[in-house]
Design a protein around this motif. Structure first.
Motif, PDB file in Angstrom:
ATOM      1  N   GLU A 181     -10.940  -4.183  -3.059  1.00  9.02           N
ATOM      2  CA  GLU A 181      -9.359  -4.502  -3.020  1.00  9.02           C
ATOM      3  C   GLU A 181      -8.906  -5.047  -1.671  1.00  9.02           C
ATOM      4  O   GLU A 181      -8.169  -5.903  -1.648  1.00  9.02           O
ATOM      5  CB  GLU A 181      -8.715  -3.090  -3.691  1.00  9.02           C
ATOM      6  CG  GLU A 181      -7.237  -3.270  -3.693  1.00  9.02           C
ATOM      7  CD  GLU A 181      -6.553  -4.149  -4.723  1.00  9.02           C
ATOM      8  OE1 GLU A 181      -5.629  -4.408  -4.871  1.00  9.02           O
ATOM      9  OE2 GLU A 181      -7.531  -4.856  -5.536  1.00  9.02           O
ATOM     10  N   ILE A 182      -9.313  -4.418  -0.744  1.00  8.99           N
ATOM     11  CA  ILE A 182      -8.971  -4.814   0.682  1.00  8.99           C
ATOM     12  C   ILE A 182      -9.449  -6.285   0.876  1.00  8.99           C
ATOM     13  O   ILE A 182      -8.656  -7.230   1.070  1.00  8.99           O
ATOM     14  CB  ILE A 182      -9.475  -3.982   1.838  1.00  8.99           C
ATOM     15  CG1 ILE A 182      -8.805  -2.476   1.559  1.00  8.99           C
ATOM     16  CG2 ILE A 182      -9.552  -4.668   3.089  1.00  8.99           C
ATOM     17  CD1 ILE A 182      -9.724  -1.648   2.730  1.00  8.99           C
ATOM     18  N   LYS A 183     -10.610  -6.504   0.521  1.00  6.82           N
ATOM     19  CA  LYS A 183     -10.854  -8.112   0.817  1.00  6.82           C
ATOM     20  C   LYS A 183     -10.337  -8.937  -0.371  1.00  6.82           C
ATOM     21  O   LYS A 183      -9.980 -10.260   0.068  1.00  6.82           O
ATOM     22  CB  LYS A 183     -12.398  -8.060   0.248  1.00  6.82           C
ATOM     23  CG  LYS A 183     -13.173  -7.409   1.434  1.00  6.82           C
ATOM     24  CD  LYS A 183     -14.929  -7.500   0.870  1.00  6.82           C
ATOM     25  CE  LYS A 183     -15.772  -6.881   2.062  1.00  6.82           C
ATOM     26  NZ  LYS A 183     -17.045  -6.716   1.949  1.00  6.82           N
ATOM     27  N   LEU A 218       0.799  -1.196  -0.092  1.00  6.32           N
ATOM     28  CA  LEU A 218      -0.032   0.147  -0.142  1.00  6.32           C
ATOM     29  C   LEU A 218       1.112   1.069   0.066  1.00  6.32           C
ATOM     30  O   LEU A 218       0.467   2.229  -0.607  1.00  6.32           O
ATOM     31  CB  LEU A 218      -0.788  -0.072   1.208  1.00  6.32           C
ATOM     32  CG  LEU A 218      -2.030  -0.958   1.097  1.00  6.32           C
ATOM     33  CD1 LEU A 218      -2.802  -1.037   2.779  1.00  6.32           C
ATOM     34  CD2 LEU A 218      -3.071  -0.884   0.165  1.00  6.32           C
ATOM     35  N   GLU A 277     -13.037  -1.188  -0.767  1.00  3.64           N
ATOM     36  CA  GLU A 277     -13.315  -2.432  -0.145  1.00  3.64           C
ATOM     37  C   GLU A 277     -13.099  -3.687  -0.990  1.00  3.64           C
ATOM     38  O   GLU A 277     -12.683  -4.518  -0.253  1.00  3.64           O
ATOM     39  CB  GLU A 277     -14.818  -2.270   0.382  1.00  3.64           C
ATOM     40  CG  GLU A 277     -15.152  -1.341   1.433  1.00  3.64           C
ATOM     41  CD  GLU A 277     -16.547  -1.374   2.133  1.00  3.64           C
ATOM     42  OE1 GLU A 277     -16.929  -1.354   3.063  1.00  3.64           O
ATOM     43  OE2 GLU A 277     -17.470  -1.533   1.263  1.00  3.64           O
ATOM     44  N   VAL A 313     -10.088  -4.564   9.541  1.00  4.90           N
ATOM     45  CA  VAL A 313      -9.856  -3.419   8.895  1.00  4.90           C
ATOM     46  C   VAL A 313     -10.646  -2.230   9.359  1.00  4.90           C
ATOM     47  O   VAL A 313     -11.873  -2.600   8.823  1.00  4.90           O
ATOM     48  CB  VAL A 313      -9.407  -3.631   7.192  1.00  4.90           C
ATOM     49  CG1 VAL A 313      -8.828  -2.195   6.624  1.00  4.90           C
ATOM     50  CG2 VAL A 313      -8.358  -4.786   7.414  1.00  4.90           C
ATOM     51  N   ILE A 363      -5.397  -1.830  11.237  1.00  4.28           N
ATOM     52  CA  ILE A 363      -5.527  -3.151  10.877  1.00  4.28           C
ATOM     53  C   ILE A 363      -5.187  -3.728  12.545  1.00  4.28           C
ATOM     54  O   ILE A 363      -3.957  -3.500  12.907  1.00  4.28           O
ATOM     55  CB  ILE A 363      -4.579  -3.794   9.808  1.00  4.28           C
ATOM     56  CG1 ILE A 363      -4.713  -3.065   8.658  1.00  4.28           C
ATOM     57  CG2 ILE A 363      -4.909  -5.265   9.874  1.00  4.28           C
ATOM     58  CD1 ILE A 363      -3.859  -3.675   7.394  1.00  4.28           C
TER      59      ILE A 363
END
Length: 92
Positions: free
Chosen positions: A81-83, A28, A79, A63, A54
């Motif tokens: 992309e995070i998942k 990131l 969201e 998160v 996190i």
């Protein structure tokens, strides 16, 4: 209330889970210019328009992030992309 609140179960040993979170943070930082630092088992991150963390626990992680006005328009893709990254690093 956070704009993003994602909980994800995992079965990794603590050291491997922490390393995976660290790798995500490094990616990131490289891609989006996010600054981060550890406070115990919590990785705090921020950049203009985003402030979050996190929290790493033995069997799950959480998160949470607050998105600024402009970034809130991208909540869905962020969201997703995070998942995707969590599934990749910690298993679905």
């Amino acid at each position: 209330m956070p704009s993003i609140d994602i909980r994800h179960a995992h079965s990794l040993p603590h050291a491997k889970a922490r390393k995976a979170v660290q790798e995500v943070a490094e990616k990131l930082a490289e891609r989006f210019g996010i600054d981060y630092d550890w406070d115990g088992d919590t990785l705090n991150f921020n950049r203009s328009g985003v402030d979050g963390k996190i929290d790493l626990a033995p069997k799950n992680l959480r998160v949470t992030a607050n998105l600024g006005f402009l970034m809130s328009a991208f909540k869905g893709p962020i969201e997703a992309e995070i998942k995707r990254v969590l599934d990749e690093r910690f298993g679905a």
